[in-house]
Write an enzyme that holds these catalytic residues in place. Structure first.
Site, PDB file in Angstrom:
ATOM      1  N   LYS A 121       0.840  -1.203   0.000  1.00 38.78           N
ATOM      2  CA  LYS A 121       0.000   0.000   0.000  1.00 38.78           C
ATOM      3  C   LYS A 121       0.869   1.245   0.000  1.00 38.78           C
ATOM      4  CE  LYS A 121      -4.018  -2.078   2.243  1.00 38.78           C
ATOM      5  NZ  LYS A 121      -5.187  -1.790   1.429  1.00 38.78           N
TER       6      LYS A 121
ATOM      7  N   HIS B 299      -1.060  -8.169   8.699  1.00 38.89           N
ATOM      8  CA  HIS B 299      -1.092  -6.797   8.177  1.00 38.89           C
ATOM      9  C   HIS B 299      -0.695  -5.755   9.229  1.00 38.89           C
ATOM     10  CE1 HIS B 299      -2.957  -8.677   4.858  1.00 38.89           C
ATOM     11  NE2 HIS B 299      -4.205  -8.586   5.228  1.00 38.89           N
TER      12      HIS B 299
ATOM     13  N   LYS C 182      -6.097  -2.321  17.026  1.00 38.81           N
ATOM     14  CA  LYS C 182      -7.533  -2.633  17.017  1.00 38.81           C
ATOM     15  C   LYS C 182      -7.936  -3.039  15.616  1.00 38.81           C
ATOM     16  CE  LYS C 182      -8.823   0.772  20.469  1.00 38.81           C
ATOM     17  NZ  LYS C 182      -9.440   2.066  20.681  1.00 38.81           N
TER      18      LYS C 182
ATOM     19  N   LYS D 106      -2.160  17.347  14.327  1.00 42.06           N
ATOM     20  CA  LYS D 106      -3.058  18.307  14.988  1.00 42.06           C
ATOM     21  C   LYS D 106      -2.252  19.291  15.831  1.00 42.06           C
ATOM     22  CE  LYS D 106      -7.181  16.865  16.225  1.00 42.06           C
ATOM     23  NZ  LYS D 106      -8.216  16.082  16.933  1.00 42.06           N
TER      24      LYS D 106
ATOM     25  N   LEU E 104      -1.968  16.726   4.900  1.00 42.60           N
ATOM     26  CA  LEU E 104      -1.561  16.290   3.571  1.00 42.60           C
ATOM     27  C   LEU E 104      -2.539  15.207   3.146  1.00 42.60           C
ATOM     28  CD1 LEU E 104       0.304  15.909   1.118  1.00 42.60           C
ATOM     29  CD2 LEU E 104       1.678  14.362   2.490  1.00 42.60           C
ATOM     30  N   SER E 105      -3.459  15.624   2.297  1.00 43.64           N
ATOM     31  CA  SER E 105      -4.409  14.662   1.765  1.00 43.64           C
ATOM     32  C   SER E 105      -3.930  14.318   0.362  1.00 43.64           C
ATOM     33  CB  SER E 105      -5.794  15.294   1.749  1.00 43.64           C
ATOM     34  OG  SER E 105      -6.599  14.528   0.913  1.00 43.64           O
TER      35      SER E 105
HETATM   36  O1  LIG Z   1      -6.210 -10.023   4.007  1.00 46.23           O
HETATM   37  C1  LIG Z   1      -7.284  -9.503   4.212  1.00 46.23           C
HETATM   38  O2  LIG Z   1      -7.422  -8.198   3.994  1.00 46.23           O
HETATM   39  C2  LIG Z   1      -8.715  -7.628   3.783  1.00 46.23           C
HETATM   40  C3  LIG Z   1      -8.533  -6.122   3.954  1.00 46.23           C
HETATM   41  O3  LIG Z   1      -7.699  -5.671   2.938  1.00 46.23           O
HETATM   42  P1  LIG Z   1      -7.848  -4.151   2.443  1.00 46.23           P
HETATM   43  O4  LIG Z   1      -6.739  -3.987   1.482  1.00 46.23           O
HETATM   44  O5  LIG Z   1      -9.199  -4.039   1.816  1.00 46.23           O
HETATM   45  O6  LIG Z   1      -7.730  -3.307   3.659  1.00 46.23           O
HETATM   46  C4  LIG Z   1      -9.735  -8.177   4.734  1.00 46.23           C
HETATM   47  O7  LIG Z   1     -11.022  -7.715   4.379  1.00 46.23           O
HETATM   48  C5  LIG Z   1      -9.718  -9.681   4.665  1.00 46.23           C
HETATM   49  O8  LIG Z   1     -10.604 -10.208   5.627  1.00 46.23           O
HETATM   50  C6  LIG Z   1      -8.346 -10.217   4.909  1.00 46.23           C
HETATM   51  O9  LIG Z   1      -8.322 -11.619   4.613  1.00 46.23           O
END
Ligand SMILES: O=C1O[C@H](COP(=O)(O)O)[C@@H](O)[C@H](O)[C@H]1O
Ligand SMILES: NC(=O)C1=CN([C@@H]2O[C@H](COP(=O)(O)OP(=O)(O)OC[C@H]3O[C@@H](n4cnc5c(N)ncnc54)[C@H](OP(=O)(O)O)[C@@H]3O)[C@@H](O)[C@H]2O)C=CC1
Length: 434
Positions: free
Chosen positions: A202, A260, A343, A374, A393-394
């Protein structure tokens, strides 16, 4: 030249490429993998005469069935390079795809696959041309080993490189992950294995390294001396959506947090790597992981959204968590005493986090990448009163007209180039389960 765009140039990806997608009939393949390959194709990274794509799965499909299924998911990105052909991109791209139906555990299917790959290689690369094979396992992890063994036995390229791409989850716990790693390690060298965690592809995740290590103003602030806590929040405003069968076996911690979000934590917390080489970056991530303390039970909250059990793909009465909040503590000089609050939840009210306290620094990975800090400032006017405002920064506003690549697209290109920087190394994986 396979990688014909000059700014990408690397000798590792030259020649003719066979891409083999196992599980081609599945959800990930149609939604992410084929669209990513298509986008690279449209941008000229995969010249038509230098690539062939093979879909493999058990489903009884014809070439046309698969192509029809996929065509709905192929979209030309606004900035994609024009193709020289007069045929529409998608149609021309789909003509490169051959579907082979076969089981995952029986040799005949792989022998057939090997014949078809070799046939195309001979036709397109000749007897002596350089070739590469990229095997993408878009499959449930339960079949990784049988597929790996059969690739090794019947489908290895003997005149060029082989790369095998695996999707998370790479095991359910430390033991099953180690077992998978050691069995795969017996089949393929670590340099041939690409454990994909698409969060590492990403845009805003990749930006973390640049932001942290290219801005001297940030460096002294980035530690326990100035940071009260770090929150890494994943919110989805939809539920399992038919993937309940898979999800229920893993739950939110194994589906999202262990991979992730832990990867994001590593990039936030790691020290500056000696260089941007894959090994230096992964060495630093590993060091941070080794400093993570055991999770305290009192700092874990689990939950399940109302309606989860109504999904017909979820087993009746399941108590699998769809929400988890966990505190991780990194015991090193930089982060001692700073809680990392992680979370993750599905089917929550909204995707964005809530805006909180003063001097909060937010890096929004999605939706709509942004970074903002902020500050307390003077409210404009005659009074000397204060208000909270942001230096913002958007990405959408700042980089108008620039299309941000999909994570899978970027990572697929890395695999073609043989760059493992944004892939999970075996020791990193093991430590993340520890
Ligand atoms: O690996 C996964 O990721 C997705 C979320 O990915 P994103 O790129 O849309 O944030 C998640 O929905 C899924 O459950 C999971 O297996
Ligand atoms: N879908 C997504 O958004 C994401 C998926 N992933 C990972 O990618 C991998 C693939 O996911 P996804 O495409 O959603 O999975 P699917 O359930 O769609 O499975 C992919 C294909 O594998 C075959 N298959 C399914 N179940 C089995 C089984 N029990 N035994 C043998 N073959 C089976 C099916 O093909 P056939 O029956 O035709 O052989 C199916 O089309 C998984 O590891 C998942 O965790 C990672 C990130 C996101």
């Amino acid at each position: 030249m396979l990688l014909s765009r000059s700014h990408i140039g690397t000798s590792k990806g030259e020649g003719y490429l066979s891409i083999i997608v196992f599980g081609a009939s599945g959800d990930l393949a149609k939604k992410k993998i084929f669209p990513a390959i298509f986008s690279l194709y449209c941008q000229g990274f995969l010249p038509h005469d230098k690539v062939q794509i093979f879909g493999y799965a058990r489903s009884a499909l014809t070439n046309n069935d698969l192509r029809d299924q996929l065509s709905r998911y192929l979209h030309v990105r606004a900035k994609a390079q024009p193709m020289t052909s007069s045929l529409p991109h998608a149609e021309r791209f789909l003509s490169l795809i051959t579907y082979i139906s076969g089981p995952y555990n029986v040799e005949e299917g792989y022998q057939k696959l090997e014949q078809v790959i070799v046939h195309h290689e001979m036709l397109r690369a000749g007897k002596d041309g350089q070739t590469g094979r990229l095997f993408y396992l878009a499959l449930p992890p339960s079949v990784y080993l049988q597929v790996g063994r059969n690739i090794k036995a019947y489908c290895m390229n003997t005149r060029g490189w082989n790369r095998v791409v695996l999707e998370k989850p790479f095991g359910k716990d430390l033991d099953s992950s180690n077992q998978l790693s050691s069995e795969l390690g017996g089949l393929f060298a670590e340099e041939q294995i690409y454990r994909i965690d698409h969060y590492l592809g990403k845009e805003a995740v990749q930006n973390l390294l640049v932001l942290r290590f290219s801005n001297r103003i940030i460096q002294p602030l980035w530690s326990r001396d100035h940071v009260d806590n770090v929150q890494i929040v994943f919110k989805e405003d939809f539920g399992t959506e038919g993937r309940g069968g898979y999800f229920d076996e893993y739950g939110i911690v194994r589906d999202v947090i262990q991979n992730h979000l832990v990867q994001v934590l590593c990039l936030i917390a790691m020290e500056k790597p000696a260089s941007l080489s894959p090994e230096c970056i992964r060495d630093e991530k590993l060091k941070v992981l080794k400093c993570v303390e055991g999770i305290r039970h009192s700092e874990v909250v689990l939950g399940q959204y109302d309606g989860y059990l109504d999904d017909p793909t979820v087993p009746k009465g399941s108590n699998t968590p769809t929400f988890a909040s966990i505190v991780l503590r990194i015991c090193n000089e930089r982060w001692d005493g700073v809680p990392f609050i992680i979370k993750a939840g599905k089917a929550l009210d909204r995707r964005k986090g809530q805006r909180r306290g003063r001097n909060e620094f937010v890096i929004r990975l999605q939706p709509a990448e942004a970074m903002y800090m902020k500050f307390t400032v003077k409210r404009p006017g005659l009074d000397m009163s204060t208000t909270q405002s942001e230096m913002d920064l958007s990405f959408l506003q700042r980089y108008k007209g620039i299309v941000i690549p999909e994570a899978y697209e970027r990572l697929f290109l890395d695999i073609m180039r043989g760059d493992q920087k944004h892939f999970v190394r075996r020791d990193e994986l093991e430590t993340s389960f520890g």
